[in-house]
Design a protein around this motif. Structure first.
Motif, PDB file in Angstrom:
ATOM      1  N   GLU A   1       7.059  11.496  40.186  1.00 41.49           N
ATOM      2  CA  GLU A   1       7.617  10.987  41.440  1.00 41.49           C
ATOM      3  C   GLU A   1       7.240   9.513  41.649  1.00 41.49           C
ATOM      4  O   GLU A   1       8.065   8.718  42.118  1.00 41.49           O
ATOM      5  CB  GLU A   1       7.150  11.836  42.613  1.00 41.49           C
ATOM      6  N   GLU A   2       6.031   9.127  41.294  1.00 49.19           N
ATOM      7  CA  GLU A   2       5.604   7.729  41.400  1.00 49.19           C
ATOM      8  C   GLU A   2       6.452   6.842  40.481  1.00 49.19           C
ATOM      9  O   GLU A   2       6.894   5.762  40.875  1.00 49.19           O
ATOM     10  CB  GLU A   2       4.112   7.591  41.050  1.00 49.19           C
ATOM     11  N   ARG A   3       6.678   7.324  39.264  1.00 50.29           N
ATOM     12  CA  ARG A   3       7.497   6.569  38.298  1.00 50.29           C
ATOM     13  C   ARG A   3       8.936   6.431  38.803  1.00 50.29           C
ATOM     14  O   ARG A   3       9.547   5.383  38.687  1.00 50.29           O
ATOM     15  CB  ARG A   3       7.507   7.261  36.934  1.00 50.29           C
ATOM     16  N   ILE A   4       9.436   7.529  39.371  1.00 52.81           N
ATOM     17  CA  ILE A   4      10.795   7.501  39.914  1.00 52.81           C
ATOM     18  C   ILE A   4      10.862   6.482  41.050  1.00 52.81           C
ATOM     19  O   ILE A   4      11.808   5.688  41.148  1.00 52.81           O
ATOM     20  CB  ILE A   4      11.244   8.917  40.366  1.00 52.81           C
ATOM     21  N   SER A   5       9.863   6.478  41.912  1.00 56.52           N
ATOM     22  CA  SER A   5       9.812   5.510  43.012  1.00 56.52           C
ATOM     23  C   SER A   5       9.779   4.082  42.473  1.00 56.52           C
ATOM     24  O   SER A   5      10.449   3.184  42.994  1.00 56.52           O
ATOM     25  CB  SER A   5       8.588   5.741  43.895  1.00 56.52           C
TER      26      SER A   5
END
Length: 172
Positions: free
Chosen positions: A14-18
């Motif tokens: 999710e952090e990478r997607i953000s």
């Protein structure tokens, strides 16, 4: 443990997607900025090209006017064949000697009076003017008297002196 591991991977994902979403948003903003800059540069370029073309056109007309003036000074009068040539000559005279167009246009001179006025302004005598205009020298004197009356020149002031005094210097 497996669930904690999955949850941790999910958080990192999710952090990478953000991060990717943020990068995409920045990329779109940068692209829009580049598009806007490109439009501004195109507009400036078009403006410069227009100015350049106008300058080249004005420069061409001025060169023709200067050539006509040179031919006139060399007593090659047959080169002034039409009113367009005279207009180009007037522009060259205004540029080289100082602008008298404001003076002569205000009083409503005829075409022939305008020619006499400009020829007087550049220092040609009555006989030279008569030869250029293919008329008698006495007719030049009559034109000069009419011009003096229209310009309300009083006393012994010569037309050429009057025009020189009131001409606007060309500051190009």
């Amino acid at each position: 443990m497996l669930s904690e591991d999955l949850e941790e991977k999910n958080i990192r994902l999710e952090e990478r997607i953000s991060e990717f979403i943020e990068l995409l948003e920045n990329r779109d903003a940068l692209n829009q900025d580049l598009v806007n800059r490109n439009r501004e540069l195109k507009a400036k370029l078009n403006s410069h090209l227009t100015i350049k073309n106008e300058f080249e056109e004005d420069e061409s007309f001025l060169i023709i006017g200067l050539e006509l003036l040179l031919l006139l000074k060399k007593h090659r009068y047959n080169q002034l064949k039409n009113e367009t040539h005279w207009l180009l000559l007037y522009a060259a005279i205004n540029m080289l000697y100082g602008d008298i167009s404001g003076i002569v246009k205000l009083v409503g001179l005829t075409s022939q009076e305008m020619k006499v006025c400009y020829l007087t302004y550049i220092g040609l005598n009555n006989s030279e003017q008569a030869e250029i205009l293919n008329i008698e020298a006495n007719t030049i004197k009559k034109y000069k008297n009419r011009i003096r009356n229209k310009l309300k020149i009083e006393g012994d002031t010569q037309l050429s002196v009057y025009l020189s005094l009131l001409s606007e210097p060309n500051n190009k």
